[in-house]
Design a protein around this motif. Structure first.
Motif, PDB file in Angstrom:
ATOM      1  N   LYS A   1      -7.271  -9.474 -13.857  1.00 22.23           N
ATOM      2  CA  LYS A   1      -7.611  -9.935 -12.498  1.00 22.23           C
ATOM      3  C   LYS A   1      -6.691  -9.313 -11.450  1.00 22.23           C
ATOM      4  CE  LYS A   1     -10.516 -13.228 -13.897  1.00 22.23           C
ATOM      5  NZ  LYS A   1     -11.828 -13.548 -13.444  1.00 22.23           N
ATOM      6  N   GLY A   2      -6.035  -8.228 -11.806  1.00 23.18           N
ATOM      7  CA  GLY A   2      -4.995  -7.684 -10.918  1.00 23.18           C
ATOM      8  C   GLY A   2      -5.531  -6.784  -9.825  1.00 23.18           C
ATOM      9  N   TYR A   3      -6.536  -7.266  -9.109  1.00 20.93           N
ATOM     10  CA  TYR A   3      -7.205  -6.416  -8.118  1.00 20.93           C
ATOM     11  C   TYR A   3      -6.283  -5.975  -6.980  1.00 20.93           C
ATOM     12  CZ  TYR A   3     -10.962  -8.817 -10.572  1.00 20.93           C
ATOM     13  OH  TYR A   3     -11.755  -9.340 -11.540  1.00 20.93           O
ATOM     14  N   VAL A   4      -5.483  -6.911  -6.472  1.00 19.62           N
ATOM     15  CA  VAL A   4      -4.643  -6.563  -5.318  1.00 19.62           C
ATOM     16  C   VAL A   4      -3.542  -5.588  -5.736  1.00 19.62           C
ATOM     17  CG1 VAL A   4      -3.112  -7.464  -3.519  1.00 19.62           C
ATOM     18  CG2 VAL A   4      -5.145  -8.745  -4.167  1.00 19.62           C
ATOM     19  N   ASN A   5      -2.927  -5.848  -6.876  1.00 22.97           N
ATOM     20  CA  ASN A   5      -1.887  -4.919  -7.336  1.00 22.97           C
ATOM     21  C   ASN A   5      -2.473  -3.536  -7.619  1.00 22.97           C
ATOM     22  OD1 ASN A   5       0.524  -6.486  -7.217  1.00 22.97           O
ATOM     23  ND2 ASN A   5      -0.258  -7.686  -8.944  1.00 22.97           N
ATOM     24  N   ALA A   6      -3.712  -3.509  -8.108  1.00 19.51           N
ATOM     25  CA  ALA A   6      -4.363  -2.209  -8.346  1.00 19.51           C
ATOM     26  C   ALA A   6      -4.580  -1.496  -7.009  1.00 19.51           C
ATOM     27  CB  ALA A   6      -5.689  -2.405  -9.075  1.00 19.51           C
ATOM     28  N   ALA A   7      -4.948  -2.257  -5.987  1.00 15.80           N
ATOM     29  CA  ALA A   7      -5.142  -1.661  -4.656  1.00 15.80           C
ATOM     30  C   ALA A   7      -3.813  -1.110  -4.135  1.00 15.80           C
ATOM     31  CB  ALA A   7      -5.703  -2.712  -3.694  1.00 15.80           C
ATOM     32  N   ILE A   8      -2.746  -1.874  -4.346  1.00 16.75           N
ATOM     33  CA  ILE A   8      -1.410  -1.424  -3.899  1.00 16.75           C
ATOM     34  C   ILE A   8      -1.037  -0.118  -4.615  1.00 16.75           C
ATOM     35  CG2 ILE A   8       1.067  -1.992  -4.058  1.00 16.75           C
ATOM     36  CD1 ILE A   8       0.290  -4.929  -3.496  1.00 16.75           C
TER      37      ILE A   8
ATOM     38  N   ASN B   1      -2.972   2.078  -5.956  1.00 20.09           N
ATOM     39  CA  ASN B   1      -3.811   3.175  -5.459  1.00 20.09           C
ATOM     40  C   ASN B   1      -3.311   3.695  -4.122  1.00 20.09           C
ATOM     41  OD1 ASN B   1      -6.485   3.908  -7.031  1.00 20.09           O
ATOM     42  ND2 ASN B   1      -6.022   1.764  -7.438  1.00 20.09           N
ATOM     43  N   MET B   2      -2.909   2.775  -3.255  1.00 19.96           N
ATOM     44  CA  MET B   2      -2.428   3.217  -1.950  1.00 19.96           C
ATOM     45  C   MET B   2      -1.105   3.981  -2.092  1.00 19.96           C
ATOM     46  SD  MET B   2      -2.082   1.223   1.629  1.00 19.96           S
ATOM     47  CE  MET B   2      -3.771   0.763   1.646  1.00 19.96           C
ATOM     48  N   LEU B   3      -0.241   3.515  -2.995  1.00 24.52           N
ATOM     49  CA  LEU B   3       1.020   4.236  -3.235  1.00 24.52           C
ATOM     50  C   LEU B   3       0.726   5.656  -3.723  1.00 24.52           C
ATOM     51  CD1 LEU B   3       3.037   1.399  -5.037  1.00 24.52           C
ATOM     52  CD2 LEU B   3       3.648   2.449  -2.833  1.00 24.52           C
ATOM     53  N   LYS B   4      -0.246   5.759  -4.598  1.00 23.44           N
ATOM     54  CA  LYS B   4      -0.608   7.082  -5.138  1.00 23.44           C
ATOM     55  C   LYS B   4      -1.136   7.971  -4.018  1.00 23.44           C
ATOM     56  CE  LYS B   4      -1.198   9.461  -9.041  1.00 23.44           C
ATOM     57  NZ  LYS B   4      -0.068   9.751  -9.933  1.00 23.44           N
TER      58      LYS B   4
ATOM     59  N   LEU C   1       0.667   0.290 -13.708  1.00 23.99           N
ATOM     60  CA  LEU C   1       0.278  -1.122 -13.594  1.00 23.99           C
ATOM     61  C   LEU C   1       0.517  -1.860 -14.905  1.00 23.99           C
ATOM     62  CD1 LEU C   1      -3.026  -0.890 -11.535  1.00 23.99           C
ATOM     63  CD2 LEU C   1      -0.905  -2.034 -10.823  1.00 23.99           C
ATOM     64  N   ARG C   2       0.180  -1.205 -16.001  1.00 24.61           N
ATOM     65  CA  ARG C   2       0.374  -1.854 -17.309  1.00 24.61           C
ATOM     66  C   ARG C   2       1.850  -2.207 -17.506  1.00 24.61           C
ATOM     67  NH1 ARG C   2      -1.291   1.975 -21.112  1.00 24.61           N
ATOM     68  NH2 ARG C   2      -3.276   2.005 -20.028  1.00 24.61           N
ATOM     69  N   PHE C   3       2.731  -1.274 -17.159  1.00 19.93           N
ATOM     70  CA  PHE C   3       4.175  -1.516 -17.330  1.00 19.93           C
ATOM     71  C   PHE C   3       4.650  -2.594 -16.351  1.00 19.93           C
ATOM     72  CE2 PHE C   3       8.700   0.319 -16.900  1.00 19.93           C
ATOM     73  CZ  PHE C   3       9.166  -0.450 -17.943  1.00 19.93           C
ATOM     74  N   TYR C   4       4.161  -2.540 -15.117  1.00 21.28           N
ATOM     75  CA  TYR C   4       4.545  -3.542 -14.123  1.00 21.28           C
ATOM     76  C   TYR C   4       4.139  -4.950 -14.583  1.00 21.28           C
ATOM     77  CZ  TYR C   4       4.239  -6.486  -9.993  1.00 21.28           C
ATOM     78  OH  TYR C   4       4.347  -7.546  -9.134  1.00 21.28           O
TER      79      TYR C   4
END
Ligand code: GLN
Length: 304
Positions: free
Chosen positions: A160-167, A169-172, A185-188
């Protein structure tokens, strides 16, 4: 000072707050935790522990791990780390995406999600066996080989980590992530899933309070000055957009997590951990913050 008596008084005084706030449920596994818990443990630099309540039950320490991640990254990169992440209070929610865009992909500080995701990227690049070395460091700092990840919580958050995934992606997009987004993300999420009880958490924070012993755990070595600075960042950024309120009420460097835990230090004297899952709207434990406020009020012991 009779800390046993003080903890008993604190527990009685926070009792009316028992039903205030809500436990985190955006991570499904955390919604299953019994919210009616309160534990508090002080570990002094001499090694004594004074405790109250649910101090043996383990909980997900979540963002409190950001203190350990920063310690590792600072030990590896030194001051160069600050080219990728700032050290200013954010004044925004811990998972703010808007702020990251305004700041062109350089997170305000390492204790918000965006900053910790950059730190996870640094560790992934610089460690040979990131998952093993990370938990190994935490076991050493907690002086307890039984401390571990809770992979069920990590998977649950990832789903359910949608927001962290968005973050991420933006960092990338802004060129501030070197590794594969999914891997970072997996490590985080794995870092966030570390479990401890109040005893272990207060023990793990002790090296940030102890001015006499060298901060040296395997390959993670920090100078006295670096430890002092990590404490400074805890003070200014450890509670996101609640950092001013927390400083005002408590006056001890600390870090919270959405599992309801808080780790804090009274430099030179002790570390203290609290755990109670119900959170205020900013994601910080209601009873934990109140308990620490009462601790510094009753003892007159704070950094101010
Ligand atoms: N794993 C949580 C997240 O990334 C940590 C947040 C927190 O504890 N404040 O959303």
């Amino acid at each position: 000072m009779d800390y046993n008596r003080i903890l008993a008084e604190i527990a009685a005084e926070i009792e009316p707050l028992r039903n205030e706030g809500r436990q985190a449920d955006y991570i499904p596994a955390l919604a299953e935790v019994n919210p009616d818990r309160f534990g508090m443990c002080i570990t002094s630099t001499k090694g004594d522990q004074i405790e109250w309540g649910d101090v043996e039950e383990r909980f997900s320490i979540q963002s409190i791990t950001k203190v350990f991640s920063l310690s590792m990254a600072l030990s590896i990169m030194g001051e160069d780390l600050w080219e990728r992440v700032g050290k200013e209070p954010s004044g925004s929610a811990f998972n703010s995406l808007v702020q990251l865009e305004l700041d062109h992909g350089v997170p305000r500080n390492p204790f918000i999600n965006a900053g910790a995701i950059v730190v996870a990227d640094v560790l992934l690049s610089r460690l040979d066996r990131p998952q093993e070395q990370y938990i190994e460091f935490i076991r050493q700092i907690a002086n307890d080989p039984s401390v571990d990840y809770d992979r069920r919580v990590a998977y649950s958050e990832r789903e359910k980590g949608y927001v962290n995934a968005a973050i991420a992606n933006m960092l990338k997009y802004y060129g501030n992530l070197n590794n594969d987004i999914e891997e970072v993300l997996r490590f985080y999420f794995l870092q966030c899933s570390v479990e401890m009880n109040c005893r272990q958490l207060s023990r793990a924070f002790l090296p940030f309070a102890d001015r006499d012993k060298k901060f040296s755990f395997g390959n993670v070595n920090l100078t006295y000055s670096q430890v002092k600075r990590i404490n400074a960042i805890m003070q200014t950024c450890g509670f996101y957009n609640d950092a001013g309120e927390y400083s005002y009420l408590v006056g001890l460097p600390g870090k919270s997590g959405v599992g309801g835990g808080i780790g804090a230090v009274y430099p030179g004297r002790y570390a203290v951990a609290t755990w109670s899952p119900r959170l205020n709207v900013k994601g910080n434990s209601v009873m934990g913050m109140k308990a620490l406020e009462l601790l510094t009020t009753y003892t007159h012991e704070s950094i101010f």
